[in-house]
Write an enzyme that holds these catalytic residues in place. Structure first.
Site, PDB file in Angstrom:
ATOM      1  CE  LYS A  95      38.355  45.015  41.953  1.00  0.00           C
ATOM      2  NZ  LYS A  95      39.341  46.112  42.005  1.00  0.00           N
TER       3      LYS A  95
ATOM      4  CE1 TYR B 118      25.281  33.639  12.739  1.00  0.00           C
ATOM      5  CE2 TYR B 118      26.370  33.077  14.807  1.00  0.00           C
ATOM      6  CZ  TYR B 118      25.213  33.316  14.075  1.00  0.00           C
ATOM      7  OH  TYR B 118      23.988  33.229  14.685  1.00  0.00           O
TER       8      TYR B 118
HETATM    9  C1  LIG Z   1      40.598  45.609  42.419  1.00  0.00           C
HETATM   10  C2  LIG Z   1      41.383  46.261  43.487  1.00  0.00           C
HETATM   11  C3  LIG Z   1      42.254  45.515  44.301  1.00  0.00           C
HETATM   12  C4  LIG Z   1      42.586  44.066  44.032  1.00  0.00           C
HETATM   13  O1  LIG Z   1      43.468  43.983  42.940  1.00  0.00           O
HETATM   14  P1  LIG Z   1      44.072  42.562  42.468  1.00  0.00           P
HETATM   15  O2  LIG Z   1      45.019  42.943  41.398  1.00  0.00           O
HETATM   16  O3  LIG Z   1      42.927  41.762  41.979  1.00  0.00           O
HETATM   17  O4  LIG Z   1      44.723  41.959  43.650  1.00  0.00           O
HETATM   18  C5  LIG Z   1      42.854  46.164  45.373  1.00  0.00           C
HETATM   19  N1  LIG Z   1      42.626  47.474  45.616  1.00  0.00           N
HETATM   20  C6  LIG Z   1      41.826  48.227  44.835  1.00  0.00           C
HETATM   21  C7  LIG Z   1      41.640  49.660  45.152  1.00  0.00           C
HETATM   22  C8  LIG Z   1      41.194  47.653  43.734  1.00  0.00           C
HETATM   23  O5  LIG Z   1      40.409  48.411  42.960  1.00  0.00           O
END
Ligand SMILES: *Cc1c(COP(=O)(O)O)cnc(C)c1O
Length: 377
Positions: free
Chosen positions: A51, A272
């Site tokens: 993702k 800044y």
């Molecule tokens: C993001 C996510 C993962 C992966 O999690 P990590 O901590 O990056 O391994 C797995 N399952 C779901 C449902 C997620 O949203």
């Protein structure tokens, strides 16, 4: 890789012209991380969470490299990500949409052969209606909430879901899943609570395969593995367990070019707001990346970059497109216009930067901007 090698890095044909930051993504290290997790998980299967553009590293390249390691289960969060990724992957790779579908996307999803995760009776009804309309049996995954209160069927919907499954022969459930909220902390009571809830669900919905572990869950042991794990951050070199030595290999390194150097006397305002006033004569370098490139603004007067292993503290505020660092610790002339400094690499890990920025590795990775020249190794 030594920064002095990077200074004379040959410009490959693929180089993004004019880039002043170089993001290197080591696909071989990614593959080794996958194999490490897969060997811990066997006989359970190892999927991959890709993702948010594979946590900012490029979903197509990452998923392709993991496919070569025989990964066949890819998880994205949103349908739009599946639409982009689907053409890049072979047909025998499955793509799952963790958030499920918004109303109206069902037919497109079914036609692309993408599998939604159904999180609620609402999503179930829409998907089942799409199946009736297409006169086909459609695949889906069911996600249950075991204590995170984010996504997944809540306890109150389970009875109605069970009844619907009984007569909903037009949806084929590939497996059921849940997500751990505290898997990065092996001491957390929440892990055991969620595991107990998951086994109650397995009793209520017998005969389905289970997907449970994220990266942290892999390290909690067999009881959390199910038959298909969904690691994300560990694949990309982030630490799966907070506060413990990171067993994963780094995948990302980032080097940024120096735009200008100067010497300033004591009492000089830097950046800044004049937020930093030098307490002594200082040699400064301005480097060509800022918060628009994903280096959090809160690193001002806190974080650092490295040159040949020497720490160069950030001075004053982080700007949108640049950061000023104190190079007084280096021999004069060691670092000049065009030199590259290490932001992520051998001397400064993802976890180091995340700690300095008061955040987690996930946020640093997903924030890395698109002005860097990305090179895949
Ligand atoms: C993001 C996510 C993962 C992966 O999690 P990590 O901590 O990056 O391994 C797995 N399952 C779901 C449902 C997620 O949203």
């Amino acid at each position: 890789m030594d920064s002095d090698i990077l200074v004379s890095r040959p410009r490959a044909a693929t180089t993004m012209q004019g880039a002043t930051g170089y993001l290197t993504i080591d696909l071989a290290a990614l593959g080794r991380n996958y194999r490490k997790l897969a060997s811990m998980l066997a006989p359970a299967r190892t999927g991959a969470v890709v993702k948010a553009d594979a946590y900012g590293l490029g979903a197509e390249r990452v998923a392709g490299a993991l496919y070569d390691q025989s990964c066949r289960h890819f998880f994205v969060a949103q349908f739009v990500e599946a639409v982009r990724l689907r053409p890049a992957l072979a047909r025998d790779a499955q793509i799952f949409v963790l958030n499920g579908l918004q109303p109206g996307n069902e037919i497109a999803c079914a036609e692309m052969g993408v599998v939604p995760v159904l999180n609620s009776l609402d999503q179930w009804r829409q998907w089942s209606a799409a199946a009736r309309m297409l006169k086909r049996c459609l695949p889906a995954v069911l996600q249950f909430d075991t204590g995170m209160s984010r996504l997944g069927f809540p306890r109150e919907e389970r009875a109605e879901l069970a009844a619907a499954l009984g007569d909903g022969a037009n949806v084929e459930i590939l497996f059921i899943m849940s997500h751990l909220a505290s898997a990065d902390d092996a001491e957390s009571e929440q892990n055991g609570e969620q595991r107990a809830e998951m086994s109650r669900i397995a009793d209520e919905f017998p005969g389905f395969d289970i997907s449970f572990a994220n990266s942290g869950g892999v390290f909690l042991g067999d009881a959390y593995h199910g038959v298909l794990a969904r690691p994300g951050i560990a694949l990309y070199g982030g630490a799966p367990s907070a506060g413990e030595e990171n067993p994963m290999e780094p995948v990302v390194s980032l080097d940024v070019a120096v735009v200008q150097t100067r010497i300033v006397p004591s009492g000089t305002k830097v950046g800044y707001g004049g937020a930093h006033v030098t307490q002594r004569e200082m040699r400064l370098a301005t480097i060509a990346a800022g918060y628009a490139d994903g280096l959090p603004r809160c690193l001002g007067d806190r974080g650092a970059v490295y040159f040949k292993g020497i720490r160069l503290p950030i001075v004053g505020r982080v700007s949108m497109d640049s950061i000023t660092v104190d190079i007084s610790a280096l021999p004069e002339g060691a670092l000049t216009f065009g030199s590259l400094v290490e932001v992520l690499g051998r001397h400064q890990t993802l976890e180091d930067v995340a700690r300095d920025a008061d955040t987690i590795s996930y946020e640093i990775l997903t924030g890395l901007g698109d002005r860097y020249d990305r090179q895949y190794r």
